[in-house]
Design an enzyme around this catalytic site. Structure first.
Site, PDB file in Angstrom:
ATOM      1  N   LYS A   1       5.684  13.184  24.277  1.00 12.83           N
ATOM      2  CA  LYS A   1       5.898  12.555  25.594  1.00 12.83           C
ATOM      3  C   LYS A   1       6.767  13.495  26.453  1.00 12.83           C
ATOM      4  O   LYS A   1       7.520  14.304  25.900  1.00 12.83           O
ATOM      5  CB  LYS A   1       6.596  11.217  25.404  1.00 12.83           C
TER       6      LYS A   1
ATOM      7  N   ARG B   1       9.429  -4.598  10.419  1.00 15.00           N
ATOM      8  CA  ARG B   1       9.991  -5.783  11.086  1.00 15.00           C
ATOM      9  C   ARG B   1       8.866  -6.553  11.798  1.00 15.00           C
ATOM     10  O   ARG B   1       7.851  -5.979  12.201  1.00 15.00           O
ATOM     11  CB  ARG B   1      11.064  -5.368  12.106  1.00 15.00           C
ATOM     12  N   VAL B   2       9.107  -7.869  11.898  1.00 15.34           N
ATOM     13  CA  VAL B   2       8.230  -8.669  12.760  1.00 15.34           C
ATOM     14  C   VAL B   2       8.985  -8.791  14.082  1.00 15.34           C
ATOM     15  O   VAL B   2      10.191  -9.065  14.094  1.00 15.34           O
ATOM     16  CB  VAL B   2       7.960 -10.066  12.145  1.00 15.34           C
TER      17      VAL B   2
ATOM     18  N   SER C   1      11.372 -10.747  22.087  1.00 11.78           N
ATOM     19  CA  SER C   1      10.716  -9.475  22.446  1.00 11.78           C
ATOM     20  C   SER C   1       9.235  -9.696  22.742  1.00 11.78           C
ATOM     21  O   SER C   1       8.671  -9.030  23.610  1.00 11.78           O
ATOM     22  CB  SER C   1      10.835  -8.461  21.320  1.00 11.78           C
TER      23      SER C   1
ATOM     24  N   LYS D   1       0.836  -1.207   0.000  1.00 15.47           N
ATOM     25  CA  LYS D   1       0.000   0.000   0.000  1.00 15.47           C
ATOM     26  C   LYS D   1       0.872   1.258   0.000  1.00 15.47           C
ATOM     27  O   LYS D   1       0.616   2.206  -0.734  1.00 15.47           O
ATOM     28  CB  LYS D   1      -0.898   0.015   1.251  1.00 15.47           C
TER      29      LYS D   1
ATOM     30  N   GLU E   1       1.324  -2.144  13.795  1.00 18.20           N
ATOM     31  CA  GLU E   1       1.613  -0.796  14.298  1.00 18.20           C
ATOM     32  C   GLU E   1       2.345  -0.001  13.224  1.00 18.20           C
ATOM     33  O   GLU E   1       3.328  -0.488  12.659  1.00 18.20           O
ATOM     34  CB  GLU E   1       2.482  -0.863  15.560  1.00 18.20           C
TER      35      GLU E   1
HETATM   36  P1  0O2 Z   1      10.453  -1.213  21.008  1.00 12.75           P
HETATM   37  O1  0O2 Z   1      11.694  -1.779  21.604  1.00 12.75           O
HETATM   38  O2  0O2 Z   1      10.742  -0.072  20.080  1.00 12.75           O
HETATM   39  O3  0O2 Z   1       9.544  -2.221  20.390  1.00 12.75           O
HETATM   40  P2  0O2 Z   1       2.534  -0.993  24.165  1.00 12.75           P
HETATM   41  O4  0O2 Z   1       3.581  -1.332  25.208  1.00 12.75           O
HETATM   42  O5  0O2 Z   1       3.108  -0.919  22.749  1.00 12.75           O
HETATM   43  O6  0O2 Z   1       1.317  -1.832  24.228  1.00 12.75           O
HETATM   44  P3  0O2 Z   1       2.704   1.779  24.696  1.00 12.75           P
HETATM   45  O7  0O2 Z   1       4.108   1.683  25.210  1.00 12.75           O
HETATM   46  O8  0O2 Z   1       1.770   2.656  25.462  1.00 12.75           O
HETATM   47  O9  0O2 Z   1       1.990   0.399  24.561  1.00 12.75           O
HETATM   48  O10 0O2 Z   1       2.724   2.219  23.191  1.00 12.75           O
HETATM   49  P4  0O2 Z   1       3.300   3.516  22.543  1.00 12.75           P
HETATM   50  O11 0O2 Z   1       3.421   4.642  23.509  1.00 12.75           O
HETATM   51  O12 0O2 Z   1       2.442   3.736  21.336  1.00 12.75           O
HETATM   52  O13 0O2 Z   1       4.772   3.089  22.124  1.00 12.75           O
HETATM   53  C1  0O2 Z   1       4.984   2.068  21.223  1.00 12.75           C
HETATM   54  C2  0O2 Z   1       6.351   2.170  20.586  1.00 12.75           C
HETATM   55  O14 0O2 Z   1       6.685   3.537  20.275  1.00 12.75           O
HETATM   56  C3  0O2 Z   1       7.495   1.719  21.447  1.00 12.75           C
HETATM   57  O15 0O2 Z   1       7.604   0.332  21.364  1.00 12.75           O
HETATM   58  C4  0O2 Z   1       8.680   2.446  20.808  1.00 12.75           C
HETATM   59  O16 0O2 Z   1       9.070   1.824  19.592  1.00 12.75           O
HETATM   60  C5  0O2 Z   1       8.062   3.778  20.467  1.00 12.75           C
HETATM   61  N1  0O2 Z   1       8.209   4.721  21.604  1.00 12.75           N
HETATM   62  C6  0O2 Z   1       7.268   5.103  22.476  1.00 12.75           C
HETATM   63  N2  0O2 Z   1       7.767   5.956  23.362  1.00 12.75           N
HETATM   64  C7  0O2 Z   1       9.060   6.139  23.064  1.00 12.75           C
HETATM   65  C8  0O2 Z   1      10.105   6.937  23.619  1.00 12.75           C
HETATM   66  O17 0O2 Z   1       9.946   7.651  24.598  1.00 12.75           O
HETATM   67  N3  0O2 Z   1      11.332   6.851  23.019  1.00 12.75           N
HETATM   68  C9  0O2 Z   1      11.570   6.075  21.922  1.00 12.75           C
HETATM   69  N4  0O2 Z   1      12.788   6.067  21.406  1.00 12.75           N
HETATM   70  N5  0O2 Z   1      10.596   5.298  21.379  1.00 12.75           N
HETATM   71  C10 0O2 Z   1       9.360   5.334  21.928  1.00 12.75           C
HETATM   72  P5  0O2 Z   1       8.217  -0.518  22.576  1.00 12.75           P
HETATM   73  O18 0O2 Z   1       7.627  -1.870  22.505  1.00 12.75           O
HETATM   74  O19 0O2 Z   1       8.057   0.231  23.878  1.00 12.75           O
HETATM   75  O20 0O2 Z   1       9.724  -0.563  22.265  1.00 12.75           O
END
Ligand code: 0O2
Length: 240
Positions: free
Chosen positions: A126, A57-58, A63, A34, A153
């Site tokens: 944030k 990525r998957v 993780s 898409k 996502e």
């Molecule tokens: P990773 O290692 O990147 O996969 P969820 O835990 O996803 O159910 P959450 O944390 O409320 O719920 O979701 P949110 O806020 O939408 O964040 C999802 C992803 O956004 C994160 O995945 C990060 O990839 C990115 N992200 C969110 N906040 C930050 C931040 O403060 N700094 C950075 N660098 N990335 C952020 P994961 O699984 O937490 O981490």
């Protein structure tokens, strides 16, 4: 004494796990297609590509396991499918903030995409300075014997936001998720600088667009200023 391994059960589990992971791979392929179509068509129609690059990525099984533990979920595939929404993840980097919303709108309008959740960390960054637009979508995947609606996502951000987030992510894990106070402040300052750069680039982009639009008008006006009598003279000259 250990219970003997049941070969047929292991085989069944392997098939189930492979099918589980495959659905996310297919979801990424669908969304990538898409995005690719949008990129090519937009380039053709507007002579401009709003997407700088795309990464997908998957999530690795390790993780996924960590997230299951973090969310305190029971370890079964149905629960994971229902509660972990970022197993398939796509990151789209745009040049300008306005492109982020343009791309999000174009994706949201597609009939087979259901937007489950939208988090706008650009309008509401944030506290640490993180900015990005997050969409959790569901997309149908047509398999041989069923249709699966797969969570994916999509993170959409500018190159400057992505630069900041990549570094912050590394520092976050380097300090085992507790970044020392002075570094936190520096990162927040860096996020503000990234934001200033985005605003500046957006202003320049708008100026360039205005100049381009004016040039196009000039070119068109060059073409239409000939009065009909001149055009007929040109036509006659061509005939001779
Ligand atoms: P990773 O290692 O990147 O996969 P969820 O835990 O996803 O159910 P959450 O944390 O409320 O719920 O979701 P949110 O806020 O939408 O964040 C999802 C992803 O956004 C994160 O995945 C990060 O990839 C990115 N992200 C969110 N906040 C930050 C931040 O403060 N700094 C950075 N660098 N990335 C952020 P994961 O699984 O937490 O981490």
């Amino acid at each position: 004494m250990d219970t003997p391994l049941d070969y047929s059960n292991i085989k069944k589990l392997k098939v189930e796990l492979t099918r589980f992971m495959m659905a996310y791979k297919f979801a990424l392929e669908e969304v990538n297609t898409k995005i690719n179509i949008l990129q090519q068509e937009f380039q053709y129609m507007h002579d401009y590509n709003p997407i700088e690059h795309v990464k997908s990525r998957v999530k690795s099984p390790e993780s996924i396991m960590k997230k299951v533990q973090k969310k305190d979920l029971p370890f079964d595939l149905a629960t994971i499918r229902e509660h972990i929404h970022d197993i398939a993840g796509i990151r789209i980097n745009c040049s300008f903030v306005s492109d982020i919303y343009r791309i999000a709108d174009m994706l949201e309008q597609q009939k087979d995409i259901t937007v489950i959740q939208k988090k706008d960390y650009i309008k509401n960054p944030k506290p640490n300075g993180y900015k990005s637009l997050h969409l959790i979508i569901q997309i149908p995947i047509f398999m041989s014997d069923r249709v699966e609606n797969v969570f994916t996502e999509i993170q959409i951000r500018t190159i400057a936001m992505d630069f900041w987030a990549s570094l912050e992510h590394k520092i976050y894990y380097k300090y085992n998720k507790v970044i020392p106070e002075p570094l936190q402040k520096e990162l927040k300052d860096a996020a503000l600088s990234a934001n200033e750069l985005d605003e500046k680039m957006e202003r320049i982009h708008k100026e360039v667009n205005k100049i381009k639009a004016a040039d196009t008008l000039d070119q068109h006006s060059d073409q239409v200023v000939f009065p009909p009598e001149i055009l007929s003279i040109i036509a006659e000259t061509k005939d001779h």
